[in-house]
Scaffold this motif. Structure first.
Motif, PDB file in Angstrom:
ATOM      1  N   ALA A   1       0.790  -1.228   0.000  1.00  0.00           N
ATOM      2  CA  ALA A   1       0.000   0.000   0.000  1.00  0.00           C
ATOM      3  C   ALA A   1       0.820   1.273   0.000  1.00  0.00           C
ATOM      4  N   VAL A   2       1.947   1.265   0.690  1.00  0.00           N
ATOM      5  CA  VAL A   2       2.755   2.485   0.799  1.00  0.00           C
ATOM      6  C   VAL A   2       3.960   2.450  -0.131  1.00  0.00           C
TER       7      VAL A   2
ATOM      8  N   GLU B   1      -7.557  -3.632   5.317  1.00  0.00           N
ATOM      9  CA  GLU B   1      -8.366  -2.427   5.111  1.00  0.00           C
ATOM     10  C   GLU B   1      -9.344  -2.226   6.259  1.00  0.00           C
ATOM     11  N   ARG B   2      -9.923  -3.328   6.742  1.00  0.00           N
ATOM     12  CA  ARG B   2     -10.874  -3.228   7.848  1.00  0.00           C
ATOM     13  C   ARG B   2     -10.161  -2.908   9.157  1.00  0.00           C
ATOM     14  N   MET B   3      -8.963  -3.441   9.322  1.00  0.00           N
ATOM     15  CA  MET B   3      -8.245  -3.247  10.570  1.00  0.00           C
ATOM     16  C   MET B   3      -7.681  -1.833  10.687  1.00  0.00           C
ATOM     17  N   LEU B   4      -7.333  -1.233   9.550  1.00  0.00           N
ATOM     18  CA  LEU B   4      -6.721   0.096   9.560  1.00  0.00           C
ATOM     19  C   LEU B   4      -7.570   1.080   8.766  1.00  0.00           C
ATOM     20  N   PRO B   5      -8.855   1.203   9.070  1.00  0.00           N
ATOM     21  CA  PRO B   5      -9.719   2.092   8.290  1.00  0.00           C
ATOM     22  C   PRO B   5      -9.475   3.566   8.554  1.00  0.00           C
ATOM     23  N   VAL B   6      -9.301   3.939   9.817  1.00  0.00           N
ATOM     24  CA  VAL B   6      -9.064   5.339  10.160  1.00  0.00           C
ATOM     25  C   VAL B   6      -7.867   5.388  11.099  1.00  0.00           C
ATOM     26  N   ARG B   7      -6.784   5.922  10.608  1.00  0.00           N
ATOM     27  CA  ARG B   7      -5.569   5.985  11.398  1.00  0.00           C
ATOM     28  C   ARG B   7      -5.288   7.426  11.788  1.00  0.00           C
ATOM     29  N   THR B   8      -4.382   7.604  12.718  1.00  0.00           N
ATOM     30  CA  THR B   8      -3.970   8.944  13.108  1.00  0.00           C
ATOM     31  C   THR B   8      -3.469   9.719  11.900  1.00  0.00           C
ATOM     32  N   SER B   9      -2.784   9.024  10.992  1.00  0.00           N
ATOM     33  CA  SER B   9      -2.244   9.680   9.807  1.00  0.00           C
ATOM     34  C   SER B   9      -3.343  10.223   8.906  1.00  0.00           C
ATOM     35  N   THR B  10      -4.517   9.560   8.884  1.00  0.00           N
ATOM     36  CA  THR B  10      -5.632  10.070   8.094  1.00  0.00           C
ATOM     37  C   THR B  10      -6.112  11.393   8.655  1.00  0.00           C
ATOM     38  N   VAL B  11      -6.233  11.463   9.959  1.00  0.00           N
ATOM     39  CA  VAL B  11      -6.666  12.700  10.608  1.00  0.00           C
ATOM     40  C   VAL B  11      -5.655  13.815  10.365  1.00  0.00           C
ATOM     41  N   SER B  12      -4.365  13.499  10.507  1.00  0.00           N
ATOM     42  CA  SER B  12      -3.335  14.525  10.340  1.00  0.00           C
ATOM     43  C   SER B  12      -3.239  14.987   8.889  1.00  0.00           C
ATOM     44  N   THR B  13      -3.493  14.088   7.943  1.00  0.00           N
ATOM     45  CA  THR B  13      -3.463  14.471   6.527  1.00  0.00           C
ATOM     46  C   THR B  13      -4.599  15.430   6.216  1.00  0.00           C
ATOM     47  N   THR B  14      -5.781  15.149   6.752  1.00  0.00           N
ATOM     48  CA  THR B  14      -6.913  16.066   6.560  1.00  0.00           C
ATOM     49  C   THR B  14      -6.600  17.427   7.156  1.00  0.00           C
ATOM     50  N   LYS B  15      -5.994  17.451   8.331  1.00  0.00           N
ATOM     51  CA  LYS B  15      -5.622  18.716   8.969  1.00  0.00           C
ATOM     52  C   LYS B  15      -4.580  19.462   8.134  1.00  0.00           C
ATOM     53  N   LEU B  16      -3.627  18.725   7.575  1.00  0.00           N
ATOM     54  CA  LEU B  16      -2.597  19.335   6.742  1.00  0.00           C
ATOM     55  C   LEU B  16      -3.218  20.064   5.560  1.00  0.00           C
ATOM     56  N   LEU B  17      -4.202  19.451   4.935  1.00  0.00           N
ATOM     57  CA  LEU B  17      -4.878  20.077   3.805  1.00  0.00           C
ATOM     58  C   LEU B  17      -5.722  21.268   4.248  1.00  0.00           C
ATOM     59  N   ASN B  18      -6.436  21.108   5.344  1.00  0.00           N
ATOM     60  CA  ASN B  18      -7.250  22.222   5.850  1.00  0.00           C
ATOM     61  C   ASN B  18      -6.385  23.429   6.211  1.00  0.00           C
ATOM     62  N   ASP B  19      -5.241  23.174   6.830  1.00  0.00           N
ATOM     63  CA  ASP B  19      -4.351  24.265   7.223  1.00  0.00           C
ATOM     64  C   ASP B  19      -3.738  24.969   6.017  1.00  0.00           C
TER      65      ASP B  19
ATOM     66  N   ALA C   1      -5.981   4.347   1.451  1.00  0.00           N
ATOM     67  CA  ALA C   1      -5.724   5.544   2.239  1.00  0.00           C
ATOM     68  C   ALA C   1      -4.236   5.817   2.423  1.00  0.00           C
ATOM     69  N   ALA C   2      -3.475   4.772   2.718  1.00  0.00           N
ATOM     70  CA  ALA C   2      -2.047   4.966   2.990  1.00  0.00           C
ATOM     71  C   ALA C   2      -1.315   5.582   1.806  1.00  0.00           C
ATOM     72  N   GLN C   3      -1.686   5.188   0.589  1.00  0.00           N
ATOM     73  CA  GLN C   3      -1.028   5.734  -0.591  1.00  0.00           C
ATOM     74  C   GLN C   3      -1.393   7.205  -0.792  1.00  0.00           C
ATOM     75  N   ALA C   4      -2.685   7.520  -0.615  1.00  0.00           N
ATOM     76  CA  ALA C   4      -3.111   8.916  -0.761  1.00  0.00           C
ATOM     77  C   ALA C   4      -2.472   9.787   0.312  1.00  0.00           C
ATOM     78  N   GLU C   5      -2.407   9.279   1.539  1.00  0.00           N
ATOM     79  CA  GLU C   5      -1.765  10.024   2.631  1.00  0.00           C
ATOM     80  C   GLU C   5      -0.307  10.295   2.305  1.00  0.00           C
ATOM     81  N   ASP C   6       0.364   9.284   1.788  1.00  0.00           N
ATOM     82  CA  ASP C   6       1.777   9.434   1.476  1.00  0.00           C
ATOM     83  C   ASP C   6       1.983  10.484   0.383  1.00  0.00           C
ATOM     84  N   THR C   7       1.175  10.434  -0.670  1.00  0.00           N
ATOM     85  CA  THR C   7       1.292  11.398  -1.761  1.00  0.00           C
ATOM     86  C   THR C   7       1.011  12.816  -1.275  1.00  0.00           C
ATOM     87  N   ILE C   8      -0.063  12.971  -0.533  1.00  0.00           N
ATOM     88  CA  ILE C   8      -0.455  14.308  -0.070  1.00  0.00           C
ATOM     89  C   ILE C   8       0.594  14.890   0.873  1.00  0.00           C
ATOM     90  N   THR C   9       1.000  14.130   1.875  1.00  0.00           N
ATOM     91  CA  THR C   9       1.960  14.663   2.848  1.00  0.00           C
ATOM     92  C   THR C   9       3.311  14.933   2.196  1.00  0.00           C
TER      93      THR C   9
END
Length: 248
Positions: free
Chosen positions: A33-34, A91-109, A228-236
């Motif tokens: 994924a990453v 995918e079920r075990m790691l649906p929402v990770r801390t990194s998802t929240v931080s990536t959303t915050k990074l974009l909002n900021d 999610a992990a791939q999108a998070e990696d690209t965005i960050t």
């Protein structure tokens, strides 16, 4: 790129409490994924344990053999890949990770810092796609945002240097005088010219090339799955190393 240590951090002590086969499957998922690896070997898994500062299982090869018997892992020679069922479980075990929240915050900021109206559109669409789990689209839009920023910086401060290097590298391409002139270029050509002219340093160009390759995979019709992990990696990666990089 998200490290193996960062990837398992949301699991806390839960990772070390898991059995060796479960740990290996998680790192297999990380490599898929990453790291965008279609297959992995025992050495790849061992390197993940080392990078995450977690003790390796006594025998990774034996653990993988056990996972093959359970059909959680598929084998081809000395290469392995997770089965569809194992991928779904990850995918079920790691649906929402801390990194998802931080990536959303990074974009909002980033919103109040982007003045260009075209880039505002790209940013808003990146955020919307990411929030809706449209990860393939989020990767494409994040690339559009970062590439637009690079083109703007060239026009604003480096157009003479860019055109001079272009004459050496791609003499048949037209000079850049306005934003629409970049439409005659491949993104890879712009990166190459910027590196040759030292408009961007080698590290920035390396990040751009890696994420352009992922964008190409996401944008073109294929059977590849984007999570999610791939999108998070690209965005960050693009936000921190391109958009917020004072050297760009």
């Amino acid at each position: 790129m998200i490290s193996a240590e960062e990837f398992i951090k949301p699991l806390g002590s839960g990772f070390t409490a898991k059995s060796a086969p479960q740990q290996v499957v998680i790192f297999g998922w990380y490599l898929h994924a990453v790291r965008d690896q279609a297959n992995f070997g025992t050495g790849d898994i061992g390197a993940c344990f080392d990078a995450a500062h977690v003790a390796r299982p006594p025998n990774i090869a034996a653990t993988l053999a056990k996972l093959v018997e359970r059909k959680d892992v598929l084998r081809s020679g000395n290469s392995f890949r997770l089965s569809a069922n194992a991928r779904s479980a990850m995918e079920r075990m790691l649906p929402v990770r801390t990194s998802t929240v931080s990536t959303t915050k990074l974009l909002n900021d980033l919103i109040p810092r982007v003045a260009n109206p075209v880039q505002q559109t790209f940013l808003n669409e990146t955020l919307r796609c990411f929030k809706q789990d449209a990860f393939r689209a989020a990767i494409v839009m994040a690339w559009n945002l970062a590439y637009s920023h690079v083109c703007d910086r060239i026009l604003a401060s480096h157009v003479v240097t860019f055109n001079a290097q272009k004459k050496v590298t791609y003499p048949k391409l037209p000079d850049i005088t306005k934003a629409t002139d970049f439409e005659d270029y491949k993104e890879s050509q712009v990166i190459e010219i910027c590196r040759g002219a030292r408009i961007l340093d080698a590290t920035v160009c390396k990040h751009l090339t890696a994420q352009l390759n992922r964008r190409n995979s996401a944008a073109h019709p294929s059977s590849a799955t984007f999570v999610a992990a791939q999108a998070e990696d690209t965005i960050t990666d693009l936000v921190n190393n391109v958009l917020l990089n004072p050297a760009v």
